[in-house]
Enzyme design. Structure first.
Site, mmCIF file in Angstrom:
data_model
loop_
_atom_site.group_PDB
_atom_site.id
_atom_site.type_symbol
_atom_site.label_atom_id
_atom_site.label_comp_id
_atom_site.label_asym_id
_atom_site.label_seq_id
_atom_site.Cartn_x
_atom_site.Cartn_y
_atom_site.Cartn_z
ATOM 1 N N ASP A 46 32.918 37.219 32.532
ATOM 2 C CA ASP A 46 33.290 38.414 33.288
ATOM 3 C C ASP A 46 34.815 38.571 33.275
ATOM 4 O O ASP A 46 35.524 37.792 33.922
ATOM 5 C CB ASP A 46 32.784 38.315 34.728
ATOM 6 C CG ASP A 46 33.104 39.583 35.496
ATOM 7 O OD1 ASP A 46 32.428 40.599 35.256
ATOM 8 O OD2 ASP A 46 34.060 39.581 36.299
ATOM 9 N N TYR A 51 42.894 41.278 35.008
ATOM 10 C CA TYR A 51 43.085 39.829 35.090
ATOM 11 C C TYR A 51 44.197 39.354 34.154
ATOM 12 O O TYR A 51 44.668 38.214 34.273
ATOM 13 C CB TYR A 51 41.779 39.066 34.794
ATOM 14 C CG TYR A 51 40.619 39.450 35.692
ATOM 15 C CD1 TYR A 51 40.837 40.119 36.904
ATOM 16 C CD2 TYR A 51 39.304 39.184 35.346
ATOM 17 C CE1 TYR A 51 39.778 40.492 37.720
ATOM 18 C CE2 TYR A 51 38.241 39.547 36.165
ATOM 19 C CZ TYR A 51 38.491 40.211 37.347
ATOM 20 O OH TYR A 51 37.440 40.579 38.146
ATOM 21 N N LYS A 80 36.211 45.352 32.280
ATOM 22 C CA LYS A 80 36.259 46.483 33.228
ATOM 23 C C LYS A 80 37.422 47.420 32.953
ATOM 24 O O LYS A 80 38.527 46.961 32.628
ATOM 25 C CB LYS A 80 36.397 45.953 34.666
ATOM 26 C CG LYS A 80 35.405 44.845 34.996
ATOM 27 C CD LYS A 80 35.453 44.421 36.442
ATOM 28 C CE LYS A 80 34.664 43.145 36.655
ATOM 29 N NZ LYS A 80 35.405 41.907 36.356
ATOM 30 N N HIS A 113 35.963 49.426 37.239
ATOM 31 C CA HIS A 113 36.306 48.335 38.173
ATOM 32 C C HIS A 113 36.219 48.786 39.637
ATOM 33 O O HIS A 113 35.673 48.082 40.481
ATOM 34 C CB HIS A 113 37.719 47.822 37.848
ATOM 35 C CG HIS A 113 37.981 46.419 38.276
ATOM 36 N ND1 HIS A 113 38.809 45.571 37.587
ATOM 37 C CD2 HIS A 113 37.530 45.701 39.331
ATOM 38 C CE1 HIS A 113 38.842 44.404 38.201
ATOM 39 N NE2 HIS A 113 38.083 44.454 39.267
#
Ligand SMILES: NC(=O)c1ccc[n+]([C@@H]2O[C@H](COP(=O)([O-])OP(=O)(O)OC[C@H]3O[C@@H](n4cnc5c(N)ncnc54)[C@H](OP(=O)(O)O)[C@@H]3O)[C@@H](O)[C@H]2O)c1
Length: 321
Positions: A46, A51, A80, A113
């Site tokens: 994921d 990130y 995302k 997201h």
């Protein structure tokens, strides 16, 4: 041995119920950690633009495939779309950048997201862009309607670039609206779920729409201690007496109890750990089950306590109100 996959609507793809979360995986560790996670048996990863580690995650995946640990088609890669790329002209370039950084021909599941359209930030200004525009101290919204954003997401499916599309942090109102115009229904909804926030009715309703649920932050406040007051003040779920006593009775870890509790509700989980032993034990949740009494006891821990709330970060956005 209980089932380890769910079948997604439309594509019929099998999504693993157990995955590995990549938030807070440090860039310097990411390649090796993903490689090790694949060795431990993880098949779902994921990720997210936000990130900031997709290049390194992609390297770990590529090395595992090159070394013959796994084939691409055995992996299920999730990532995302960030909030600043919701406008119809920005969805495809954002997706393509992420796909290239991950080094993949296609993405298994691409999620929106947050249902929060923020002002566009060009790649060369800041990447990942975060919540504030460059030099700003407040979030700024973009007039990017969700139906246009979703239509661009659907085109990624039609062009064979994303095998499935889905949503994250949407509530029932936002999902109801999406269902009135979508051509491809979301395959999954990813939301915060743990015993302090079981989201029972949301889960039941969304599952009844044939949309699968993925839980994030299964261990509760752990990831939010450095971020929010609620994260700091809540009792760590991994040390909660009820969870610990169930773990002791079952000869399992508290983390395994929390993950198994979600899986027994048909919910996928994506725990993150930078430690190999934890990675291995977190994955081992399919060969045993909780007793009805255990589940009843876990139900009593509901506090309606949400940790990933933009308002708690000071963004002046009560998203879940
Ligand atoms: N869609 C969204 O908005 C959203 C939001 C948040 C998260 N997510 C996704 O969900 C994933 C998981 O959520 P999360 O990052 O909040 O955290 P989490 O998986 O609930 O918890 C991670 C924390 O728990 C620790 N941990 C892991 N296994 C453990 C074990 N067996 N015993 C004790 N401690 C353990 C980890 O430490 P060590 O690493 O030191 O082991 C880390 O501090 C993220 O990585 C991300 O992919 C999505």
């Amino acid at each position: 041995m209980s089932t380890q996959h769910v079948t997604l609507n439309r594509s019929g793809d099998k999504m693993p119920l157990m995955g590995f979360g990549c938030w807070k995986v440090e860039n310097k560790d990411a390649e090796q950690l993903i490689y090790d996670a694949i060795k431990c048996g993880y098949r779902l990863f994921d990720n997210a633009c936000d990130y900031g580690n997709e290049v390194e995650i992609g390297r770990g995946i590529a090395r595992a495939i090159k070394d013959g640990l796994v084939k691409r088609e055995e992996l299920f890669v999730v990532t995302k779309l960030w909030n600043t790329f919701h406008s119809k002209d920005h969805v495809r370039p954002a997706f393509e950048k992420q796909r290239k950084e991950l080094g993949l021909d296609y993405i298994d599941l691409y999620l929106i997201h947050f249902p929060v359209p923020l002002k566009y930030v060009a790649f060369d200004q800041a990447y990942p862009p975060g919540w504030y525009g460059v030099g700003q101290k407040k979030i700024q919204f973009e007039r990017a309607p969700m139906h246009e954003c979703w239509s661009e997401m659907e085109k990624l499916v039609d062009d064979g670039l994303a095998r499935n599309i889905g949503i994250s942090n949407f509530n029932v109102q936002a999902i109801l609206d999406l269902l009135t115009y979508c051509k491809h229904k979301p395959a999954t909804l990813q939301v915060e779920i743990h015993p302090y926030l079981p989201q029972k009715r949301l889960v039941e309703w969304v599952q009844a729409q044939e949309i699968h649920i993925t839980a994030y932050s299964s261990f509760g406040p752990g990831s939010y201690v450095s971020l929010t007051d609620d994260g700091r003040s809540a009792e760590p779920l991994l040390q909660n007496d009820a969870i610990s006593s169930i773990a002791q009775k079952k000869n399992k870890t508290p983390a395994q109890v929390l993950l198994r509790w979600a899986i027994e509700r048909g919910i996928a989980v994506i725990p993150k750990s930078s430690h190999e032993e934890r990675m291995k034990s977190n994955h081992d949740v399919f060969s045993w089950s909780l007793d009805d009494d255990d589940k009843k006891q876990i139900e009593t821990l509901n506090k309606g306590l949400r940790f990933n709330n933009p308002d708690s970060y000071g963004f002046d956005l009560p998203l879940f109100s």
